[in-house]
Design a protein around this motif. Structure first.
Motif, mmCIF file in Angstrom:
data_model
loop_
_atom_site.group_PDB
_atom_site.id
_atom_site.type_symbol
_atom_site.label_atom_id
_atom_site.label_comp_id
_atom_site.label_asym_id
_atom_site.label_seq_id
_atom_site.Cartn_x
_atom_site.Cartn_y
_atom_site.Cartn_z
ATOM 1 N N SER A 284 0.832 -1.199 0.000
ATOM 2 C CA SER A 284 0.000 0.000 0.000
ATOM 3 C C SER A 284 0.868 1.251 0.000
ATOM 4 O O SER A 284 1.933 1.286 0.611
ATOM 5 N N ASN A 285 0.400 2.283 -0.699
ATOM 6 C CA ASN A 285 1.153 3.536 -0.692
ATOM 7 C C ASN A 285 0.615 4.506 0.362
ATOM 8 O O ASN A 285 0.985 5.672 0.392
ATOM 9 N N ILE A 286 -0.266 4.017 1.246
ATOM 10 C CA ILE A 286 -0.824 4.839 2.320
ATOM 11 C C ILE A 286 -0.357 4.291 3.665
ATOM 12 O O ILE A 286 -0.410 3.090 3.905
ATOM 13 N N ILE A 287 0.108 5.171 4.529
ATOM 14 C CA ILE A 287 0.502 4.753 5.871
ATOM 15 C C ILE A 287 -0.105 5.686 6.912
ATOM 16 O O ILE A 287 -0.485 6.817 6.603
ATOM 17 N N GLU A 288 -0.205 5.185 8.148
ATOM 18 C CA GLU A 288 -0.555 6.033 9.288
ATOM 19 C C GLU A 288 0.762 6.433 9.935
ATOM 20 O O GLU A 288 1.561 5.588 10.331
ATOM 21 N N LEU A 289 1.019 7.712 10.037
ATOM 22 C CA LEU A 289 2.339 8.230 10.355
ATOM 23 C C LEU A 289 2.932 7.669 11.645
ATOM 24 O O LEU A 289 4.014 7.085 11.641
ATOM 25 N N MET A 290 2.237 7.827 12.766
ATOM 26 C CA MET A 290 2.809 7.427 14.047
ATOM 27 C C MET A 290 3.060 5.926 14.121
ATOM 28 O O MET A 290 4.036 5.471 14.711
ATOM 29 N N LEU A 291 2.190 5.155 13.509
ATOM 30 C CA LEU A 291 2.330 3.698 13.523
ATOM 31 C C LEU A 291 3.648 3.261 12.900
ATOM 32 O O LEU A 291 4.267 2.282 13.323
ATOM 33 N N HIS A 292 4.105 3.999 11.902
ATOM 34 C CA HIS A 292 5.345 3.643 11.210
ATOM 35 C C HIS A 292 6.569 4.364 11.767
ATOM 36 O O HIS A 292 7.699 3.920 11.551
ATOM 37 N N LEU A 293 6.351 5.453 12.477
ATOM 38 C CA LEU A 293 7.486 6.166 13.070
ATOM 39 C C LEU A 293 7.980 5.508 14.354
ATOM 40 O O LEU A 293 9.188 5.428 14.603
ATOM 41 N N LYS A 294 7.061 5.041 15.174
ATOM 42 C CA LYS A 294 7.420 4.527 16.504
ATOM 43 C C LYS A 294 8.483 3.427 16.484
ATOM 44 O O LYS A 294 9.380 3.420 17.334
ATOM 45 N N PRO A 295 8.439 2.466 15.542
ATOM 46 C CA PRO A 295 9.463 1.405 15.539
ATOM 47 C C PRO A 295 10.887 1.916 15.340
ATOM 48 O O PRO A 295 11.849 1.210 15.667
ATOM 49 N N LEU A 296 11.051 3.136 14.825
ATOM 50 C CA LEU A 296 12.392 3.691 14.613
ATOM 51 C C LEU A 296 13.015 4.184 15.915
ATOM 52 O O LEU A 296 14.240 4.281 16.028
#
Length: 347
Positions: A284-296
């Motif tokens: 998918s080319n759509i993400i929810e920002l915080m969901l993908h930032l937190k693992p970093l």
């Protein structure tokens, strides 16, 4: 112009390199050609892309021309792959004409733009397909000034850059004009050597320090007050640094990182580039920002508004679109390309 018997084919679009096409010697890495339109003549600016390859057929023989870097990245060079010596020439026409003459002992000549396919609309469209900003030329009396970068869109024009060629101490020189934060800069180059450097609070003040071109207002020489530039600036929205296709290029992405994130994040050694690579690789080319930032980040990290604003700005600057449905505002998303990436935030 080539006939059907002299068909030309684009084999590789090559690379748009920020340090070349928007750097000090940008003036050498773009070609301006006039194209006749139904009711007007339009000037097109086409990038001479590194490792671009075109194939043309002359006298039943195929010639492949490739663009390389010459003179320490100052200029593009041209190699005709049919030339056994693989000599680097400083014009495409010379590369083809010399090779053709050696093969057929014939002094037929072909022009550079035609050799590169620049009179072919399909080829020029392909070469411009991922260009986010095309430099443009303005004329001030006998000076031809190239506007390389319009800077940011927050009013201070930081990042603005223009250049022109003029004499300095009786030698033909390249003048680079920049606006960075609250200062204006002029750098003067002869060949690759920087021979002079000036800075001051305004274009007028910095030009006074050079002692030349005294009859001109500094803002005119910078190109800022030219009617064409003013018109472009009125409609200017800060262009992304790159497209999604360039996310794998760490050199290009680092420009956005240094501009937006570097001084806004508190975590040392954050693998920020991983965020974009993993996003690009997902279905998918759509993400929810915080969901993908937190693992970093470390598990106990608390995000600040300042940090999240920096992330949003960087994402916008590398080709992302925020589709968060704000209250009292109807969401409207327009897709310009199939590979455009968008993100959302929980509200």
């Amino acid at each position: 112009m080539f006939s059907k018997k002299q068909a030309i084919q684009l084999l590789a679009t090559g690379n748009l390199v920020p340090t070349l096409h928007y750097g000090i010697y940008a003036i050498n890495w773009w070609m301006f050609i006039d194209r006749k339109m139904p009711n007007e003549k339009k000037q097109m600016c086409i990038p001479l892309r590194l490792n671009m390859r075109v194939q043309l057929e002359l006298n039943k023989t195929k010639f492949i021309v490739r663009i390389v870097s010459a003179e320490d990245n100052m200029k593009p060079g041209y190699v005709c792959e049919s030339d056994v010596a693989a000599k680097i020439y400083l014009s495409a026409s010379e590369a083809v004409n010399k090779t053709y003459n050696n093969l057929f002992n014939n002094k037929t000549r072909y022009s550079g733009p035609s050799v590169l396919g620049f009179d072919n609309e399909n080829i020029t469209k392909e070469l411009l397909s991922d260009v986010l900003f095309c430099p443009f030329k303005i004329t001030v009396d006998k000076l031809s000034i190239l506007i390389i970068n319009l800077g940011n869109s927050n009013g201070d024009m930081s990042g603005y850059q223009s250049s022109f060629i003029y004499k300095y101490q009786d030698k033909q020189s390249l003048f680079i004009q920049k606006v960075e934060r609250k200062y204006c800069y002029i750098e003067v180059f002869q060949n690759k050597e920087k021979v002079a450097y000036y800075h001051d609070a305004s274009p007028t003040d910095v030009w006074k320090k050079t002692g030349i071109l005294k009859n001109y207002n500094g803002s005119i020489l910078f190109g800022i007050e030219h009617p064409v530039t003013i018109n472009v600036l009125k409609n200017y929205v800060e262009s992304p640094i790159c497209s999604v296709n360039e996310w794998g290029d760490i050199e290009v992405m680092s420009q956005a990182f240094e501009k937006h994130l570097k001084r806004k994040i508190s975590v040392v050694g954050l693998n920020w580039h991983k965020f974009f690579i993993e996003w690009k690789e997902q279905e998918s080319n759509i993400i929810e920002l915080m969901l993908h930032l937190k693992p970093l980040y470390p598990l106990d990290h608390e995000f600040t508004d300042r940090e999240l604003r920096a992330w949003r700005k960087m994402m916008k600057n590398v080709g992302c679109t925020n589709i968060t449905p704000y209250k009292k505002q109807e969401l409207k998303v327009i897709f310009f390309e199939l590979n455009e990436f968008i993100f959302t935030e929980k509200i």
